[in-house]
Structure formats: structure tokens, C-alpha cells
Motif scaffolding. Structure first.
Motif, PDB file in Angstrom:
ATOM      1  N   ALA A 137      -5.876  10.293   4.307  1.00  0.00           N
ATOM      2  CA  ALA A 137      -5.500   9.437   3.109  1.00  0.00           C
ATOM      3  C   ALA A 137      -5.700  10.267   1.963  1.00  0.00           C
ATOM      4  N   GLY A 138      -6.660  11.159   1.705  1.00  0.00           N
ATOM      5  CA  GLY A 138      -6.635  11.919   0.446  1.00  0.00           C
ATOM      6  C   GLY A 138      -7.721  11.054  -0.583  1.00  0.00           C
ATOM      7  N   GLY A 139      -8.112  10.087  -0.306  1.00  0.00           N
ATOM      8  CA  GLY A 139      -8.808   9.230  -1.374  1.00  0.00           C
ATOM      9  C   GLY A 139      -9.452   8.199  -0.593  1.00  0.00           C
ATOM     10  N   LYS A 140     -10.003   7.300  -1.547  1.00  0.00           N
ATOM     11  CA  LYS A 140     -10.955   5.985  -1.054  1.00  0.00           C
ATOM     12  C   LYS A 140      -9.999   5.180  -0.167  1.00  0.00           C
ATOM     13  N   THR A 141     -10.644   4.495   0.984  1.00  0.00           N
ATOM     14  CA  THR A 141     -10.021   3.515   1.448  1.00  0.00           C
ATOM     15  C   THR A 141     -10.887   2.333   1.725  1.00  0.00           C
ATOM     16  N   ALA A 142     -10.400   1.260   1.602  1.00  0.00           N
ATOM     17  CA  ALA A 142     -11.365   0.206   1.956  1.00  0.00           C
ATOM     18  C   ALA A 142     -11.744  -0.117   3.179  1.00  0.00           C
ATOM     19  N   GLN A 143     -12.989  -0.393   3.606  1.00  0.00           N
ATOM     20  CA  GLN A 143     -13.515  -0.387   4.934  1.00  0.00           C
ATOM     21  C   GLN A 143     -12.810  -1.536   5.774  1.00  0.00           C
ATOM     22  N   ALA A 144     -12.527  -2.484   4.956  1.00  0.00           N
ATOM     23  CA  ALA A 144     -11.930  -3.652   5.750  1.00  0.00           C
ATOM     24  C   ALA A 144     -10.602  -3.253   6.160  1.00  0.00           C
ATOM     25  N   ASP A 145      -9.849  -2.571   5.432  1.00  0.00           N
ATOM     26  CA  ASP A 145      -8.364  -2.184   5.688  1.00  0.00           C
ATOM     27  C   ASP A 145      -8.374  -1.151   6.892  1.00  0.00           C
ATOM     28  N   LEU A 146      -9.425  -0.379   7.071  1.00  0.00           N
ATOM     29  CA  LEU A 146      -9.528   0.432   8.221  1.00  0.00           C
ATOM     30  C   LEU A 146      -9.744  -0.434   9.422  1.00  0.00           C
ATOM     31  N   GLY A 147     -10.160  -1.623   9.714  1.00  0.00           N
ATOM     32  CA  GLY A 147     -10.135  -2.168  10.785  1.00  0.00           C
ATOM     33  C   GLY A 147      -8.735  -2.758  11.027  1.00  0.00           C
ATOM     34  N   ARG A 148      -8.129  -3.091  10.160  1.00  0.00           N
ATOM     35  CA  ARG A 148      -6.602  -3.531  10.395  1.00  0.00           C
ATOM     36  C   ARG A 148      -5.787  -2.482  10.706  1.00  0.00           C
TER      37      ARG A 148
END
Length: 314
Positions: free
Chosen positions: A49-60
């Protein structure tokens, strides 16, 4: 040509290639990391991703439950591979970023995975190597990327993530559709393709499973009355497996379920060249080996009799 107009049946040879590849990918991970497949899948996404990712988005994105995402994130943070931050506007919202150590770890593990794949398949031949590399690249596109960068980074690692997701889905769907395990369905699928009784040992050889595991699967299938064991007068030590009328119906259910999953989880994510590469691995690498073994094992069907019954030939 659209996927629906191509012959994209996932036959037993495909699942042999699938299992061999899946096992090699897991060995590559295990030899270079203490992370579980789930934890590593998440780290690969974060590294690419090369940056921040929302933890909730990772589940999806990874099709994981929130508690599983939290547990994996905890493990990655404890290992120093990821860093979490709380959203200033919403304390309940967290983002997660791969650290430099995490990115370096993915690169190292990816090299280990590639080495295991090349050790498994006969890549000394340039054409074989091209088939393997193209098919792995194809499998890496099954899981949706989180960024444009991910589309080119760590293809072997992304293939591991995609195949793990596919295996979990197909095991669950087959269990739901007919109540049988993945290995039991693979036995039924091979018998469907053979259209004749097969020795337990030959089933094991063709599916690249242990004889013990196949025998146990046959025990469970026999208890359901999907198959029955047969003996041969000429080869009294051999045990053959034949499908019952009830088993014939279950074979149709298994075939429909596998084909539906193939279309929804695999083929629709690949272009025509990638679909061809995946089929080539199955046909070229696996089918040739299996055909040689199968032709050595044939026994005329009129020489078989149900075990437990007295044969007129004795």
C-alpha cells in the motif's frame, strides 16, 4: 473470448497443481517467517500500500472478521512490522502502516517463496519456467489490490494470499453444498472423471495424497453410501473404489459447486492470457505425470467384484 465461452472446468488435475503450489508457498513462508498466513497476508497488503490503511478496510479487503484483523494487527505490531495510529477525529478508528522492518521482511519472505516454487516445478526448461511465472503472476491478481503499486509488487506472496483465500472458500462451500470435506470431494471428482473404479493407491497417486488419507476419505464416503469398495480376482490385495447411484448425484453437486466457485473466485479476475497460463500448468506439469501412472494401473472392470462377496472366478 469471455470466461463463460472457454472451457474453464476446474478438474482434479487443477487441484493437484493447486495443492502443490499452495504447499510450496506455505513452505516458503514457514522457512523465512514466524507469521501465520493470515498475518502475512495483511503485512503484504500493508507493504504494497505504501502508506496508511484503515484497519476496518483491511477486514473488507482480506475478507476477515474484525476480531481476526485486530489479532493479526496486534501480532504485526508486536513484531515491529507494523504501526497503528488512532484517528484524531474518531478514537475508535485506527489506521495501520507497514514499518521499514515489515517491508524488508516481506521482501525476504517473498524470495523464500519464489525459491520453493522453483524447487517444486521443473524450471530448468525456459518454457516451463515461463508457464510457472505467468501462472503465479496470474494468481497474484485474484485478490483485489489496495493500490496501483501492489499490482506489481511481491507476486508470489500475493499468490499465496489469493490461493489461501480460495482454498478456505472452496472448502466451506463444498461442505455447505454436500456435507463432505475437500479431500472427500477430490476423491469423488477423480472417480467422476475416470468413469470407472480405481484402486485406493492409484487415487492417492493421482491426487498426490497419502494412501492413509485417501483410505480414510473412502471410509467416510462409504459410510454415506456414496462409494463401495470392490476387489479383483486377479489382484486380491488391491481395493478398488466404485461410485454408487447416490454418489453419482453427489458428483453432480460437487461439479456444479466447483465450477461456480471457479467462475466467481478465479476466472473472472484473470484475462485470457492469464487463464491460459493457469490451464497450462495443470495440463503440462500435472497431466503428463498422471497419465503415465494411470495407464499402468488399469484393470478390466469385468474382473472386479464387491468385497465380501464370493467371486465365481475363485
Amino acid at each position: 473470448m469471455s470466461p463463460r465461452k472457454e472451457n474453464l472446468t476446474l478438474d482434479s488435475a487443477y487441484f493437484v497443481a493447486f495443492e502443490m503450489t499452495h504447499d510450496a508457498l506455505k513452505r516458503g513462508l514457514k522457512s523465512a517467517s514466524e507469521l501465520s498466513i493470515t498475518q502475512y497476508r495483511m503485512l503484504v497488503k500493508l507493504a504494497a500500500a505504501g502508506g496508511k490503511t484503515a484497519q476496518a478496510d483491511l477486514g473488507r479487503i482480506l475478507d476477515l472478521k474484525p476480531n481476526v484483523v485486530t489479532q493479526a494487527a496486534n501480532a504485526l505490531e508486536e513484531a515491529g512490522f507494523a504501526r497503528r495510529e488512532t484517528d484524531d477525529a474518531d478514537a475508535r478508528s485506527k489506521s495501520i502502516t507497514a514499518t521499514q522492518n515489515g517491508i524488508s521482511h516481506v521482501a525476504s519472505v517473498n524470495r523464500s517463496i519464489v525459491a520453493c516454487l522453483y524447487a517444486l516445478f521443473p524450471t530448468e526448461d525456459a518454457s516451463w519456467r515461463a508457464i510457472l511465472e505467468t501462472s503465479i503472476d496470474a494468481c497474484s491478481h485474484i485478490d483485489p489490490p489496495v493500490s496501483e503499486r501492489e499490482a506489481t509488487d511481491y507476486p508470489a506472496s500475493r499468490a499465496l494470499a489469493a490461493l489461501e483465500r480460495f482454498r478456505i472458500a472452496i472448502e466451506a462451500r463444498l461442505r455447505q453444498a454436500c456435507g463432505a470435506s475437500f479431500s472427500e470431494c477430490r476423491v469423488m471428482q477423480l472417480l467422476d472423471e475416470a468413469q470407472r473404479p480405481l484402486r485406493i493407491g492409484d487415487i492417492a497417486a493421482q491426487l498426490r495424497l497419502s494412501t492413509v488419507n485417501v483410505a480414510r476419505a473412502v471410509d467416510r464416503l462409504s459410510d454415506r453410501n456414496w462409494v463401495r469398495r470392490m476387489g479383483a480376482s486377479r489382484d486380491r490385495k488391491a481395493v478398488f473404489v466404485n461410485v454408487t447411484d447416490e454418489g453419482l448425484e453427489k458428483q453432480r453437486v460437487i461439479a456444479r459447486t466447483i465450477d461456480d466457485l471457479g467462475r466467481s473466485l478465479l476466472w473472472k479476475h484473470l484475462n485470457r492470457a492469464e487463464r491460459t497460463a493457469v490451464r497450462e500448468v495443470t495440463r503440462t506439469v500435472i497431466e503428463g505425470l498422471r497419465l503415465q501412472e494411470y495407464e499402468k494401473s488399469l484393470t478390466p472392470i469385468d474382473e472386479l467384484h464387491p468385497l465380501g462377496e464370493t467371486s465365481a472366478r475363485r
